[in-house]
Each structure stands twice: as C-alpha cells, then as structure tokens.
Design a protein around this motif. Structure first.
Motif, PDB file in Angstrom:
ATOM      1  N   GLY A   1       0.790  -1.222   0.000  1.00 53.59           N
ATOM      2  CA  GLY A   1       0.000   0.000   0.000  1.00 53.59           C
ATOM      3  C   GLY A   1       0.821   1.270   0.000  1.00 53.59           C
ATOM      4  N   ASP A   2       2.005   1.231   0.617  1.00 55.32           N
ATOM      5  CA  ASP A   2       2.851   2.421   0.690  1.00 55.32           C
ATOM      6  C   ASP A   2       4.312   2.012   0.573  1.00 55.32           C
ATOM      7  N   PRO A   3       4.743   1.602  -0.625  1.00 52.84           N
ATOM      8  CA  PRO A   3       6.110   1.111  -0.780  1.00 52.84           C
ATOM      9  C   PRO A   3       7.172   2.145  -0.428  1.00 52.84           C
ATOM     10  N   ALA A   4       6.927   3.414  -0.768  1.00 45.77           N
ATOM     11  CA  ALA A   4       7.909   4.449  -0.482  1.00 45.77           C
ATOM     12  C   ALA A   4       8.079   4.635   1.027  1.00 45.77           C
ATOM     13  N   GLY A   5       6.952   4.708   1.721  1.00 46.15           N
ATOM     14  CA  GLY A   5       7.013   4.907   3.166  1.00 46.15           C
ATOM     15  C   GLY A   5       7.618   3.723   3.891  1.00 46.15           C
ATOM     16  N   ARG A   6       7.286   2.512   3.467  1.00 51.14           N
ATOM     17  CA  ARG A   6       7.792   1.318   4.144  1.00 51.14           C
ATOM     18  C   ARG A   6       9.254   1.060   3.822  1.00 51.14           C
ATOM     19  N   ALA A   7       9.708   1.489   2.631  1.00 51.58           N
ATOM     20  CA  ALA A   7      11.105   1.295   2.266  1.00 51.58           C
ATOM     21  C   ALA A   7      12.046   2.049   3.195  1.00 51.58           C
ATOM     22  N   ALA A   8      11.522   3.103   3.835  1.00 52.90           N
ATOM     23  CA  ALA A   8      12.352   3.900   4.740  1.00 52.90           C
ATOM     24  C   ALA A   8      12.437   3.297   6.141  1.00 52.90           C
ATOM     25  N   LEU A   9      11.654   2.249   6.407  1.00 52.66           N
ATOM     26  CA  LEU A   9      11.606   1.662   7.746  1.00 52.66           C
ATOM     27  C   LEU A   9      12.573   0.501   7.902  1.00 52.66           C
ATOM     28  N   THR A  10      13.153   0.396   9.092  1.00 52.17           N
ATOM     29  CA  THR A  10      13.945  -0.787   9.418  1.00 52.17           C
ATOM     30  C   THR A  10      12.983  -1.932   9.712  1.00 52.17           C
ATOM     31  N   VAL A  11      13.533  -3.126   9.871  1.00 55.27           N
ATOM     32  CA  VAL A  11      12.676  -4.268  10.181  1.00 55.27           C
ATOM     33  C   VAL A  11      11.939  -4.038  11.498  1.00 55.27           C
ATOM     34  N   THR A  12      12.620  -3.400  12.446  1.00 53.96           N
ATOM     35  CA  THR A  12      11.971  -3.094  13.721  1.00 53.96           C
ATOM     36  C   THR A  12      10.870  -2.060  13.532  1.00 53.96           C
TER      37      THR A  12
END
Length: 305
Positions: free
Chosen positions: A44-55
């Motif tokens: 749903g939000d690849p750009a936003g999630r790409a910036a997140l670490t696994v945690t």
C-alpha cells in the motif's frame, strides 16, 4: 504438495519490483493475519515502508520482526533488506506515473465513460499481475505434456467452464484430441479412462471447487499428467496437480463479480498454454489450423445451385 507450490511460486530469485504488488495480492489469502498486515502495508505504501527498518515496520504493523522477515521470504526475498530494495524500486515505478496503485470501484451512478475506463484499467492490471506471477518453468512443463498427449481433458464449472471450452476448441483446431467437461459426473467417468501419456487440466480460481478437484484427482491416480490453473496455488486442487499455473487474485466489487476478473486472467494463461503447444507442434498444427479455417469458410459460402 502445498509447500512445494509455495516454493515454486516464490522462485529461486527475488521478484522484480513491478511484480511485488501482484505477489502480495496472490499470496495474501494464504498468509496468517499478522503476515497479511505486513504484506498489505508494504504494497500500500512502498515508499514509506522502504524507509523503515525491520523493527520500524514491525512496530508500524503491530507485528514482530520475525513476522516481517517471514513475510519477506514468502514473497520471494532472501531477507528484509532485499524487500526494502524492491519497495524502493516499486515506489519509483509508481511515481513515474506508469503504475497507479489502485483503481476506484465502479459506483452505481458512474457515467458509462468512467465504467469503460475503470474496467479497462482493471483488466490491464489483472493481465499484468497474472503475467508477473506466472511461473514460466511450470508453463513450459505443461506445454511439453500437452504437446505430446494422446488425449487432453479439461474440467471447469461456472465461469471457468467457459475458459475450459475456449481451450479445448483451440486445441481441437490444431489437431489435438481435447474435450471440455462441465458436467461433474461425466468429468469423473471420463477421467477414469485416462492413463499415462494423457493430460488433465483443472480450471478453478478458488482452488477448492469440488466438482473440478474430483476428476483431477481421478486423473492423477490414473497416471495422467495433471495441470491446475488457479488463483490459489496453495489450494486443495494443487494436491493433485503435477504443474500449477497461477492466475491473478480477482478484485471483487459490488458491481463486478470475482468471476469477471478471474476469467480475464484464466484466458491469458490458456492463451499462453495454447500458443506454446502450437509452437511445439507447428508442423502438424499449422496445416490443421488452415484446414479448419478452410472448412469454416466453405460452410459460410453460399453453394451454387
């Protein structure tokens, strides 16, 4: 065989970014609820999630780091780092304007021009999703089996029966012995006659249609090569399939039954299978196809008196 299907669907190498959203839609129904949350979040939000670490992604979705890693692996990536790279690629692809994430559902008061545009987009997306998720190794094996088959039986009910009839008549026109069975009793009694060297093809979007699974099971037990065309590669039908060809998961809405989307993706797979067979049997297929065209032309030409 379910686990084997999942492994073959995931493939030996990570899927291209453009295929990620398609894989999420196809595999989501077979995931646990926590894994679905992760999958839906990244699609749903690849750009936003790409910036997140696994945690960070685990916290954002209310799941655990282990769930995030398992989801990444189920989607075909060695680990979360590889998934993040794919998400960044998908985000860039969408920002280019070539891949809108979703299309709005058709409303009761939509102008007919909007209906046409929405349906056209949805059909295109369904075809793209199916092409992205189709295992060409499995397709090649299915083509090889059908090309040398003594006889080909095709099973389908409802909307899938229309697709089955389309495949059977195509194969008949290139000189192969093929029959589409829509009556479940006749399907089983015909499946009993199959043996090694024959091919049975089951078409079921849900992967759990009993009237389609039963004749495929009988054909499987009789030694025929079995093929499943389904939107659920982890469904019961795969237990009796030597080769599984996966279609895109249908996006159902109030005014568009799932059967419409599933039929679109099934027809693409059927056409790929048919063309592959026609290529492998070209020396006999081409004359047979020409003969069928000629016979039909004569039938429609008024006879001289």
């Amino acid at each position: 065989m379910t686990s084997d299907v999942k492994e073959s669907f995931s493939g030996d190498s990570p899927p291209a970014p453009a295929a990620l959203a398609a894989k999420v839609r196809t595999l989501a129904p077979s995931m646990t609820r926590s894994m679905q949350l992760v999958a839906e979040a990244v699609a749903g939000d690849p750009a936003g999630r790409a910036a997140l670490t696994v945690t960070g992604l685990a916290e954002r979705t209310g799941t655990s780091e282990a769930t995030v890693v398992r989801t990444a692996r189920l989607l075909g990536y060695p680990g979360y780092r590889d998934l993040r790279l794919a998400l960044a690629g998908l985000a860039a692809h969408q920002e280019s304007g070539r891949a809108p994430a979703v299309t709005a559902d058709i409303a009761v008061d939509d102008p007919i021009a909007d209906v046409v545009a929405k349906l056209a987009y949805d059909e295109q997306q369904t075809l793209a999703d199916t092409a992205a998720g189709l295992d060409t190794v499995q397709l090649g094996a299915a083509v090889a089996a059908a090309s040398t088959a003594r006889r080909i039986d095709v099973y389908g009910v409802g909307a899938s029966s229309l697709v089955g009839q389309d495949l059977a008549q195509k194969l008949l026109r290139i000189g192969l012995i093929a029959h589409a069975h829509t009556d479940p009793h006749l399907a089983v009694t015909n499946a009993v006659q199959l043996r090694s060297g024959d091919v049975a093809i089951a078409i079921t979007h849900s992967g759990s249609t009993g009237d389609v699974i039963e004749p495929l099971r009988v054909a499987f037990d009789r030694g025929a090569t079995t093929i499943a065309i389904t939107g659920r590669p982890d469904g019961p039908v795969s237990q009796y399939a030597d080769h599984v060809l996966t279609t895109s998961t249908a996006r159902e809405s109030e005014l568009r039954p799932a059967a419409m989307s599933s039929r679109t993706s099934q027809l693409l797979v059927v056409d790929c299978l048919f063309i592959g067979v026609a290529q492998r049997t070209y020396e006999t297929a081409a004359p047979a196809l020409s003969a069928s065209y000629e016979a039909l032309a004569h039938r429609h030409t008024p006879r001289a008196r």
